[in-house]
Enzyme design. Structure first.
Site, PDB file in Angstrom:
ATOM      1  N   CYS A   1       1.012  -1.061  -0.404  1.00  0.00           N
ATOM      2  CA  CYS A   1       0.166  -0.112   0.280  1.00  0.00           C
ATOM      3  C   CYS A   1       1.080   1.525  -0.169  1.00  0.00           C
ATOM      4  CB  CYS A   1      -1.220  -0.016   1.109  1.00  0.00           C
ATOM      5  SG  CYS A   1      -1.369  -1.475   1.748  1.00  0.00           S
TER       6      CYS A   1
ATOM      7  N   CYS B   1     -12.998   0.145   7.855  1.00  0.00           N
ATOM      8  CA  CYS B   1     -12.146  -0.173   7.113  1.00  0.00           C
ATOM      9  C   CYS B   1     -11.997   0.704   5.719  1.00  0.00           C
ATOM     10  CB  CYS B   1     -12.574  -1.927   6.621  1.00  0.00           C
ATOM     11  SG  CYS B   1     -12.406  -2.367   8.292  1.00  0.00           S
ATOM     12  N   SER B   2     -10.718   0.626   5.299  1.00  0.00           N
ATOM     13  CA  SER B   2     -10.874   1.635   4.058  1.00  0.00           C
ATOM     14  C   SER B   2     -12.022   0.816   3.150  1.00  0.00           C
ATOM     15  CB  SER B   2      -9.711   2.066   3.436  1.00  0.00           C
ATOM     16  OG  SER B   2      -8.776   0.867   3.256  1.00  0.00           O
TER      17      SER B   2
ATOM     18  N   LYS C   1     -10.121   6.017   4.569  1.00  0.00           N
ATOM     19  CA  LYS C   1     -11.581   5.407   4.215  1.00  0.00           C
ATOM     20  C   LYS C   1     -12.929   6.027   3.777  1.00  0.00           C
ATOM     21  CE  LYS C   1     -14.546   3.631   6.512  1.00  0.00           C
ATOM     22  NZ  LYS C   1     -15.628   3.770   5.560  1.00  0.00           N
TER      23      LYS C   1
ATOM     24  N   HIS D   1      -9.344   3.674  -1.452  1.00  0.00           N
ATOM     25  CA  HIS D   1      -7.677   3.542  -1.321  1.00  0.00           C
ATOM     26  C   HIS D   1      -7.669   2.256  -2.306  1.00  0.00           C
ATOM     27  CE1 HIS D   1      -4.132   2.392   0.561  1.00  0.00           C
ATOM     28  NE2 HIS D   1      -4.473   1.062   1.159  1.00  0.00           N
TER      29      HIS D   1
END
Lengths: 135, 388
Positions: B87, B210-211, B332, B336
């Site tokens: 990421c 969670c994203s 978020k 992402h």
């Protein structure tokens, strides 16, 4: 998974027998075993000695997995914890043989040899350690 | 070392972009950044692009050359390199672009980041994201990626009294910011009740901690600072850049609640910029999960270790707070697309420092920071920017 066999079929004896290693220079113990000690580096080369670990430890932190990977879907919800072994190293593993509500930071646990996952209904079965409450 | 400036930025809308392909996304983001900068294609010395897993997500590797090709530069034979760091792929690409100009090797570089995650089923996306964790010693035993961050959250709650409500407030704040960002995946607010009662993914994290899974691309044009004003009226200088690594597995870290890669990368960047955390006016931090933002503001030195939750209660990090964090909506709410994230953070910080952030503009923002994390903290990049 259908991704060939090498990655998970390759034998990883440490995973079944709790074999770690000890740095001959600083005496720190590692699991999984390391080729060299990250604290002593070159001084540790050739001095890493295999050591059998007790498999006893306590929970440092945990989670309850509600959305699992495909191979684990039938097991949800299941607890996963980071366990600090008596000899020092920390590892990640499932906690079994107890109610989910019982899992707590500081809980004393010991390792148990179990089936971890399976490639579909006819695929290979993978084994390894899980942890259960220590009486 | 030469100074380096951002002279152009561009990004696609983030979201579930069913009608756009991987290559269309990066071509669109790149074209926007290049047009924003005013450079011509033939002036580009090199390209660096971040992608975590184009091979698993869209079945395409060798995307360095592909990006140059779809951007219309195949006949210019521009050097183009793909960078991977889970990421943090976008942040790593930023730093490579930065270093290549700072070194004197290049004058003008285009940096891109992209991921097309919705072309595979949800379970497959989750499995691909889990490749950022240690496959042999974490994922093998059933640990998921949200599960790793959940274990950080459990420990943070235990050690520092951080609450599930504080985690939820991070999501509420970032959704409020996302509602003001026309490029965000979720341009809507959520309530505290919704965030707290969302279905559990990995205790203590619920779905709204969670994203999301996102398609999108972002791009930034970098230039040697001495030439920046030839192209841009409002160049933004990169005054600090840092990168650090840590053990791949969470369990092997010095402290479960501290991302030492963030601590080390930010120290490196603060030192170069000759600044302290107090000097930062606006920050984009890596909130792949709400606990990630709480750890980030601690590890970046904005608040003391353990006080990240309280900072949320005290509204320090809201848009009108003393240090607005994730004005874009963060991972978020903005979304992402893993390889794009580090570059999109640079887009947001640049817009803030140029005064171009419209409804979410932070007043008198002079110094901005972008914080990009790979895995559960095994890689981190930091960039500190200043309006010129």
């Amino acid at each position: 998974m259908g991704e060939g066999v090498a990655r998970f079929w390759r034998e990883i004896p440490q995973r079944y027998n709790f074999i770690g290693d000890r740095c001959g220079s600083c005496e720190r113990i590692f699991f999984p075993p390391k080729e060299s000690c990250p604290f002593c580096r070159r001084k540790s080369m050739g001095k890493m000695k295999e050591i059998k670990l007790s498999g006893k430890g306590e929970i440092v932190t945990y989670t309850i997995i509600h959305v699992g990977p495909e191979d684990f879907e039938e097991q949800v919800p299941y607890p996963i914890a980071i366990v600090k072994l008596e000899e020092g190293p920390q590892i990640t593993a499932q906690i079994v043989d107890c109610n989910i509500d019982e899992v707590k930071i500081g809980m004393k646990v010991e390792s148990t040899f179990r089936k971890i996952r399976q490639d579909g209904s006819t695929g290979a079965i993978y084994y390894g350690y899980k942890f259960k409450k220590r009486c | 070392m030469r100074d380096v400036a951002v002279i152009g930025v561009g990004m696609t809308k983030f979201g579930e972009l069913w009608d756009k392909s991987f290559r269309q996304l990066i071509a669109e983001a790149g074209a926007k950044a290049i047009l924003d900068s005013g450079i011509e294609g033939k002036e580009i010395n090199a390209m660096y692009v971040g992608s975590m897993s184009s091979g698993r997500f869209v079945g395409q590797e060798h995307v360095g050359a592909l990006v140059a090709d779809v951007s219309g530069f195949s006949n210019l034979h521009i050097s183009s390199t793909r960078i991977e760091g889970a990421c943090a792929s976008g942040g790593l690409a930023m730093r490579q672009g930065y270093l290549s100009i700072a070194s004197g090797m290049n004058d003008i570089v285009v940096v891109g980041g992209m991921e097309k995650m919705n072309d595979v089923l949800g379970a497959s996306a989750t499995e691909t994201l889990a490749t950022a964790a240690d496959q042999e010693w974490e994922a093998f035993f059933g640990a998921t990626f949200p599960g790793l961050y959940a274990m950080i959250a459990t420990k943070h709650m235990h050690d520092y009294g951080t609450t599930k409500k504080q985690l939820a407030q991070v999501a509420v704040k970032n959704h409020a910011n996302g509602a003001l960002n026309p490029y965000a995946q979720y341009q809507r607010e959520i309530t505290l009740e919704q965030a707290m009662n969302a279905t559990s993914v990995a205790y203590p994290l619920g779905l709204l901690d969670c994203s999301p899974v996102t398609d999108g691309a972002a791009s930034v044009v970098l230039c040697a600072a001495e030439k920046a004003k030839d192209y841009s009226d409002k160049p933004v200088k990169i005054i600090g850049s840092g990168q650090a690594s840590d053990s791949l597995a969470l369990h092997a870290r010095r402290d479960i609640c501290t991302l030492d890669s963030t601590v080390h990368a930010s120290k490196m960047a603060y030192k170069q910029a000759n600044l302290t955390p107090k000097d930062v006016d606006v920050a984009e931090v890596h909130d792949c999960f709400t606990i990630g933002e709480i750890c980030a503001i601690e590890d970046l030195g904005f608040v003391k270790k353990g006080e990240g939750g309280k900072a949320i209660d005290n509204k320090i990090t809201t848009l009108d707070g003393s240090l607005p964090v994730n004005t874009s909506g963060g991972l978020k709410a903005k979304g992402h697309p893993v390889g794009a994230t580090g570059v999109a953070q640079m887009v947001e910080v640049t817009l803030q420092l140029r005064g171009d952030a419209k409804k979410r503009q932070v007043k008198e923002a002079k110094i901005g920071l972008a914080h990009n994390v790979g895995g559960s903290g095994a890689s981190c990049t930091i960039h500190i920017l200043e309006a010129m």
